[in-house]
Design a protein around this motif. Structure first.
Motif, PDB file in Angstrom:
ATOM      1  N   LEU A 157       0.832  -1.208   0.000  1.00  0.00           N
ATOM      2  CA  LEU A 157       0.000   0.000   0.000  1.00  0.00           C
ATOM      3  C   LEU A 157       0.865   1.255   0.000  1.00  0.00           C
ATOM      4  O   LEU A 157       0.573   2.226  -0.714  1.00  0.00           O
ATOM      5  CB  LEU A 157      -0.935  -0.009   1.209  1.00  0.00           C
ATOM      6  CG  LEU A 157      -2.103  -0.992   1.147  1.00  0.00           C
ATOM      7  CD1 LEU A 157      -2.765  -1.122   2.511  1.00  0.00           C
ATOM      8  CD2 LEU A 157      -3.128  -0.557   0.093  1.00  0.00           C
ATOM      9  N   ARG A 161       1.086   3.923  -3.095  1.00  0.00           N
ATOM     10  CA  ARG A 161       0.770   5.338  -2.862  1.00  0.00           C
ATOM     11  C   ARG A 161       1.939   6.248  -3.208  1.00  0.00           C
ATOM     12  O   ARG A 161       1.744   7.372  -3.688  1.00  0.00           O
ATOM     13  CB  ARG A 161       0.372   5.516  -1.388  1.00  0.00           C
ATOM     14  CG  ARG A 161       0.066   6.917  -0.963  1.00  0.00           C
ATOM     15  CD  ARG A 161      -0.569   6.944   0.429  1.00  0.00           C
ATOM     16  NE  ARG A 161       0.272   6.352   1.449  1.00  0.00           N
ATOM     17  CZ  ARG A 161       1.210   6.999   2.136  1.00  0.00           C
ATOM     18  NH1 ARG A 161       1.446   8.277   1.871  1.00  0.00           N
ATOM     19  NH2 ARG A 161       1.917   6.401   3.075  1.00  0.00           N
ATOM     20  N   HIS A 165       1.317   3.643  -8.052  1.00  0.00           N
ATOM     21  CA  HIS A 165       0.018   4.206  -8.451  1.00  0.00           C
ATOM     22  C   HIS A 165      -0.694   3.309  -9.470  1.00  0.00           C
ATOM     23  O   HIS A 165      -1.223   3.786 -10.473  1.00  0.00           O
ATOM     24  CB  HIS A 165       0.200   5.613  -9.040  1.00  0.00           C
ATOM     25  CG  HIS A 165       1.073   6.504  -8.211  1.00  0.00           C
ATOM     26  ND1 HIS A 165       0.718   6.988  -6.967  1.00  0.00           N
ATOM     27  CD2 HIS A 165       2.330   6.987  -8.456  1.00  0.00           C
ATOM     28  CE1 HIS A 165       1.686   7.737  -6.480  1.00  0.00           C
ATOM     29  NE2 HIS A 165       2.679   7.758  -7.355  1.00  0.00           N
ATOM     30  N   THR A 169      -9.269   1.578  -7.260  1.00  0.00           N
ATOM     31  CA  THR A 169     -10.068   1.752  -6.051  1.00  0.00           C
ATOM     32  C   THR A 169     -10.686   0.429  -5.622  1.00  0.00           C
ATOM     33  O   THR A 169     -10.721   0.102  -4.431  1.00  0.00           O
ATOM     34  CB  THR A 169     -11.175   2.799  -6.284  1.00  0.00           C
ATOM     35  OG1 THR A 169     -10.574   4.057  -6.608  1.00  0.00           O
ATOM     36  CG2 THR A 169     -12.048   2.958  -5.051  1.00  0.00           C
ATOM     37  N   LEU A 172      -8.059  -1.611  -3.873  1.00  0.00           N
ATOM     38  CA  LEU A 172      -7.768  -1.077  -2.542  1.00  0.00           C
ATOM     39  C   LEU A 172      -8.875  -1.450  -1.553  1.00  0.00           C
ATOM     40  O   LEU A 172      -8.603  -1.825  -0.409  1.00  0.00           O
ATOM     41  CB  LEU A 172      -7.605   0.439  -2.610  1.00  0.00           C
ATOM     42  CG  LEU A 172      -6.375   0.921  -3.387  1.00  0.00           C
ATOM     43  CD1 LEU A 172      -6.484   2.411  -3.676  1.00  0.00           C
ATOM     44  CD2 LEU A 172      -5.091   0.627  -2.624  1.00  0.00           C
ATOM     45  N   GLU A 211      -1.802   2.635   6.668  1.00  0.00           N
ATOM     46  CA  GLU A 211      -1.699   2.888   5.232  1.00  0.00           C
ATOM     47  C   GLU A 211      -3.064   3.104   4.596  1.00  0.00           C
ATOM     48  O   GLU A 211      -3.227   3.964   3.720  1.00  0.00           O
ATOM     49  CB  GLU A 211      -0.958   1.739   4.543  1.00  0.00           C
ATOM     50  CG  GLU A 211       0.542   1.811   4.675  1.00  0.00           C
ATOM     51  CD  GLU A 211       1.109   3.120   4.132  1.00  0.00           C
ATOM     52  OE1 GLU A 211       0.633   3.605   3.096  1.00  0.00           O
ATOM     53  OE2 GLU A 211       2.017   3.680   4.773  1.00  0.00           O
ATOM     54  N   LEU A 212      -4.061   2.345   5.023  1.00  0.00           N
ATOM     55  CA  LEU A 212      -5.407   2.532   4.479  1.00  0.00           C
ATOM     56  C   LEU A 212      -5.946   3.924   4.827  1.00  0.00           C
ATOM     57  O   LEU A 212      -6.656   4.541   4.029  1.00  0.00           O
ATOM     58  CB  LEU A 212      -6.347   1.448   5.017  1.00  0.00           C
ATOM     59  CG  LEU A 212      -6.107   0.038   4.457  1.00  0.00           C
ATOM     60  CD1 LEU A 212      -6.883  -1.004   5.261  1.00  0.00           C
ATOM     61  CD2 LEU A 212      -6.486  -0.051   2.983  1.00  0.00           C
ATOM     62  N   THR A 215      -4.977   6.471   2.293  1.00  0.00           N
ATOM     63  CA  THR A 215      -5.415   6.174   0.932  1.00  0.00           C
ATOM     64  C   THR A 215      -6.634   7.016   0.576  1.00  0.00           C
ATOM     65  O   THR A 215      -7.732   6.777   1.095  1.00  0.00           O
ATOM     66  CB  THR A 215      -5.754   4.673   0.802  1.00  0.00           C
ATOM     67  OG1 THR A 215      -4.615   3.897   1.200  1.00  0.00           O
ATOM     68  CG2 THR A 215      -6.131   4.314  -0.626  1.00  0.00           C
ATOM     69  N   GLU A 217      -8.518   7.136  -1.951  1.00  0.00           N
ATOM     70  CA  GLU A 217      -9.599   6.448  -2.666  1.00  0.00           C
ATOM     71  C   GLU A 217     -10.610   5.800  -1.715  1.00  0.00           C
ATOM     72  O   GLU A 217     -11.723   5.453  -2.123  1.00  0.00           O
ATOM     73  CB  GLU A 217      -9.026   5.372  -3.596  1.00  0.00           C
ATOM     74  CG  GLU A 217      -8.184   5.912  -4.743  1.00  0.00           C
ATOM     75  CD  GLU A 217      -6.726   6.076  -4.389  1.00  0.00           C
ATOM     76  OE1 GLU A 217      -5.901   6.240  -5.300  1.00  0.00           O
ATOM     77  OE2 GLU A 217      -6.382   6.044  -3.177  1.00  0.00           O
TER      78      GLU A 217
END
Length: 324
Positions: A157, A161, A165, A169, A172, A211-212, A215, A217
Motif C-alpha cells: 500500500l 501510494r 500508483h 479503487t 484497494l 496505510e489505508l 489512501t 480512494e
C-alpha cells in the motif's frame, strides 16, 4: 474458506448500513457480534513450514547483492518472488524477519518489482492460504505467515501510494475488506515468541490500517469502520499487548483524528462504549481478563501523553483518569 466468507459478508452488511446512514453509534457493538460469532476449531492441523533455511538465506543474499550492484536496473524473477513469499511461513526469524522482510522492503523502496509483480504479490498475500492460514485453529506457527502477509500488504500500500500508483479503487477496497476480516478473526496477538522472533499480528494490523488511512480512494465510512474493528480487536485481545502496540495504535489514531473532526467524534464514541462496559464488568480470575484490563490502561495512558491529542478526547480521558 467458508468462515472467512461469512465474516466478510457480515462486515459488508455493516458497511452498507453505515454508508446508507442506517447505523452509526452501534457499529462497535455490531462488530463485536461478528467477532463473537466466529466458529473456531478446537484442534490444530499440521503447519507446513520451509526447511531450507541455509539455502534460502544464500538466495536472499544473492538477490540483495544484485540490487545493490545494479540499482535501478535490478530485476527479480517471478520464481524468486514466489520463493520469498513462501518463506514468510518460516518460524526462523533469521529467514522470515531479518531475511525476507528486509529484502522485500528494499525491493519496494527501489521499485525493483514491476507493476504486474506488485499486483501479483498483493493477490498472493490476500489468499486464504496466506492471510488466513490456519487462523481458525488454536495458537500455531502459521501466525507468522498470516501476520507477515499483513505487514507486506502495508508495504505494498505504501509503495503503491508513493511510487507505483497502479492499484484501482476496487483493489484497494478488496484489500481493506479482507484485512478487516483478518482483524476480526485473528486471536493470536503474541508479540515476541521465544526462539522464533516477532509474530506481532496486532502491530502489523495497525500498520495496514495506517496505510489505508492515507489512501484517498477509501471513503470516510470505510475508515470509521476500520477504526472500530481495530479498536475492538485491541480491546478483546487475550494476550498482553506490551511490545509497543499501545503507542503504535495511539500514533495511528492521532494521525487519523487530525484529518477530520468526524474521526475525533467517532473515537470518542468507541472509548465511551468501552468505558461503560468496564464499569459493569466483574473481575475474573483469568490471564485473559487481566491482560485486557492492563492493555486498556496502557492504551489510555499512551493517548493522554500525546501532545496532539484532540481536546475533546483529552477532556474525556481526564474525566475518567481515576478509573485507569
Amino acid at each position: 474458506m467458508k468462515e472467512v466468507q461469512n465474516v466478510m459478508q457480515q462486515l459488508d452488511a455493516i458497511r452498507s448500513a453505515l454508508i446508507k446512514g442506517d447505523i452509526y453509534q452501534s457499529i462497535p457493538e455490531k462488530v463485536l457480534v461478528v467477532m463473537d460469532g466466529v466458529q473456531y476449531k478446537t484442534r490444530r492441523t499440521h503447519v507446513v513450514v520451509p526447511e531450507d533455511n541455509e539455502s534460502v538465506l544464500q538466495r536472499i543474499t544473492a538477490i540483495d547483492e544484485r540490487i545493490k550492484t545494479k540499482g535501478k536496473e535490478a530485476t527479480i524473477s517471478d520464481e524468486e518472488l514466489d520463493d520469498l513469499l513462501r518463506h514468510l511461513a518460516s518460524p526462523d526469524s533469521q529467514v522470515r524477519d531479518k531475511g525476507v522482510f528486509y529484502l522485500f522492503n528494499r525491493l519496494l523502496r527501489q521499485t525493483v518489482l514491476t507493476p504486474a509483480q506488485l499486483i501479483w504479490v498483493k493477490d498472493r498475500l490476500l489468499q486464504d492460504d496466506y492471510l488466513f492460514a490456519h487462523i481458525l485453529e488454536p495458537e500455531n506457527d502459521a501466525v507468522f505467515l498470516r501476520s507477515f502477509s499483513a505487514m507486506f500488504l502495508a508495504g505494498i500500500l505504501y509503495a503503491n501510494r508513493t511510487f507505483y500508483h497502479v492499484l484501482s479503487t476496487a483493489e484497494l477496497l478488496a484489500i481493506e475488506r479482507r484485512v478487516m476480516a483478518y482483524t476480526v478473526i485473528e486471536l493470536d496477538s503474541r508479540g515476541y515468541v521465544d526462539g522464533k522472533g516477532w509474530a506481532h499480528a496486532m502491530t502489523h494490523i495497525i500498520n495496514v490500517w495506517s496505510e489505508l488511512n492515507e489512501t484517498p480512494e477509501i471513503q470516510r465510512a470505510d475508515k470509521i469502520l476500520m477504526m472500530a474493528i481495530v479498536l475492538q480487536a485491541y480491546r478483546f485481545s487475550d494476550n498482553a499487548l506490551a511490545y509497543g502496540e499501545d503507542s503504535h495504535l495511539t500514533n495511528v489514531l492521532i494521525s487519523l483524528m487530525n484529518k477530520h473532526q468526524l474521526y475525533v467524534d467517532y473515537c470518542l464514541i468507541v472509548l465511551q462504549e468501552w468505558q461503560r462496559s468496564l464499569l459493569t464488568m466483574a473481575p475474573q480470575d483469568t490471564v485473559g481478563f487481566w491482560n485486557r484490563w492492563y492493555n486498556h490502561n496502557r492504551f489510555l495512558q499512551s493517548l493522554l501523553l500525546q501532545p496532539e491529542l484532540p481536546d475533546k478526547i483529552a477532556d474525556y480521558l481526564r474525566k475518567i483518569s481515576d478509573l485507569f
